[in-house]
Design an enzyme around this catalytic site. Structure first.
Site, PDB file in Angstrom:
ATOM      1  N   TRP A  46       0.876  -1.176   0.000  1.00  0.00           N
ATOM      2  CA  TRP A  46       0.000   0.000   0.000  1.00  0.00           C
ATOM      3  C   TRP A  46       0.909   1.220   0.000  1.00  0.00           C
ATOM      4  CZ3 TRP A  46      -5.266   0.481  -0.530  1.00  0.00           C
ATOM      5  CH2 TRP A  46      -5.801   1.768  -0.377  1.00  0.00           C
ATOM      6  N   ASP A  47       1.083   1.822  -1.185  1.00  0.00           N
ATOM      7  CA  ASP A  47       2.011   2.947  -1.293  1.00  0.00           C
ATOM      8  C   ASP A  47       1.317   4.286  -1.499  1.00  0.00           C
ATOM      9  OD1 ASP A  47       1.184   2.799  -3.934  1.00  0.00           O
ATOM     10  OD2 ASP A  47       3.102   2.064  -4.706  1.00  0.00           O
TER      11      ASP A  47
END
Length: 242
Positions: A46-47
């Site tokens: 999850w960036d």
């Protein structure tokens, strides 16, 4: 590691309409004639970055509408031309593009994927039904491909789970959620307990808990996959369908 694409054997049963029904689900899952199928590897991330399929030039859908992206609040939809927040812009992954449970054996969500190795935009906004192997056997995860990347192997899928680790793009979540950063845990792998999900912004906590609840904290499970039609519930979130 490259994975050889092989014929898929479903745990789901075939309904009389030709759709695929999950063991205790009401949603009909309709396979795409001549679609992809095989076995694949998985991991998580999850960036907070704008996904690849949110760029109009990467889209080859009937409407040419890319995946929706959002402003820094994770909720306000922005124009597709806005640059990614991970490289100095103000466009981020929308907070509602998280996995969610349909019932005890089926979940819907999103994924970064490649079927050729590396960047692969050909199947932007397509959907794949993943059938778990091993400890998670009996469960399925229907995902829409909304992202890709140069670090992906052939037939690999990376799931965007909040708290899943930011990977190579370390700045996006820091900028979006400062002072309460949404990165959570290690750069690769993310948080390591469901209790740590409480450290994330509240809107992202359900997607973090999904990994520990529906996926039973099984890391990088092996899957078989088949291309299917995208359910309306997923299209309503991404605003994109192949």
């Amino acid at each position: 590691m490259q994975v050889i694409v092989l014929p898929l054997v479903f745990l789901a049963t075939f309904a009389t309409s030709g759709s695929l029904a999950a063991p205790d689900a009401s949603p009909e899952i309709v396979p795409v004639d001549g679609g992809l199928s095989g076995y694949g590897t998985t991991t998580r991330y999850w960036d907070c970055c704008k996904p690849s399929c949110a760029w109009k030039e990467n889209i080859n859908t009937p409407t040419m509408t890319p995946v929706q992206t959002c402003a820094i609040d994770g909720n306000t939809v922005v124009n597709a031309s806005v640059q990614s927040g991970c490289i100095g812009g103000s466009s981020y992954m929308c907070s509602n593009q998280q996995a969610f449970v349909v019932n005890s054996t089926l979940a819907f969500g999103f994924a970064a994927g490649s079927f050729t190795g590396g960047v692969d935009n050909n199947l932007c906004c397509s959907c794949m039904l993943l059938t778990f192997q091993g400890q998670l056997a009996g469960k399925q995860f229907l995902v829409q491909i909304t992202n890709t990347g140069g670090d992906l192997g052939s037939t690999s899928s990376i799931w965007p789970f909040p708290g899943g680790g930011v990977g190579i793009f370390t700045q996006g979540c820091h900028d979006q959620w400062t002072p309460r950063g949404a990165a959570g845990g290690d750069q690769y792998g993310g948080v390591y307990s469901v209790e740590q999900c409480s450290d994330l912004p509240e809107v992202l906590q359900p997607g973090c808990r999904f990994r520990f609840e529906f996926l039973e904290n099984v890391s990088n499970p092996q899957v078989s996959f088949q291309q299917v039609q995208c359910p309306a519930e997923i299209v309503a979130i991404s605003n994109c369908a192949l």
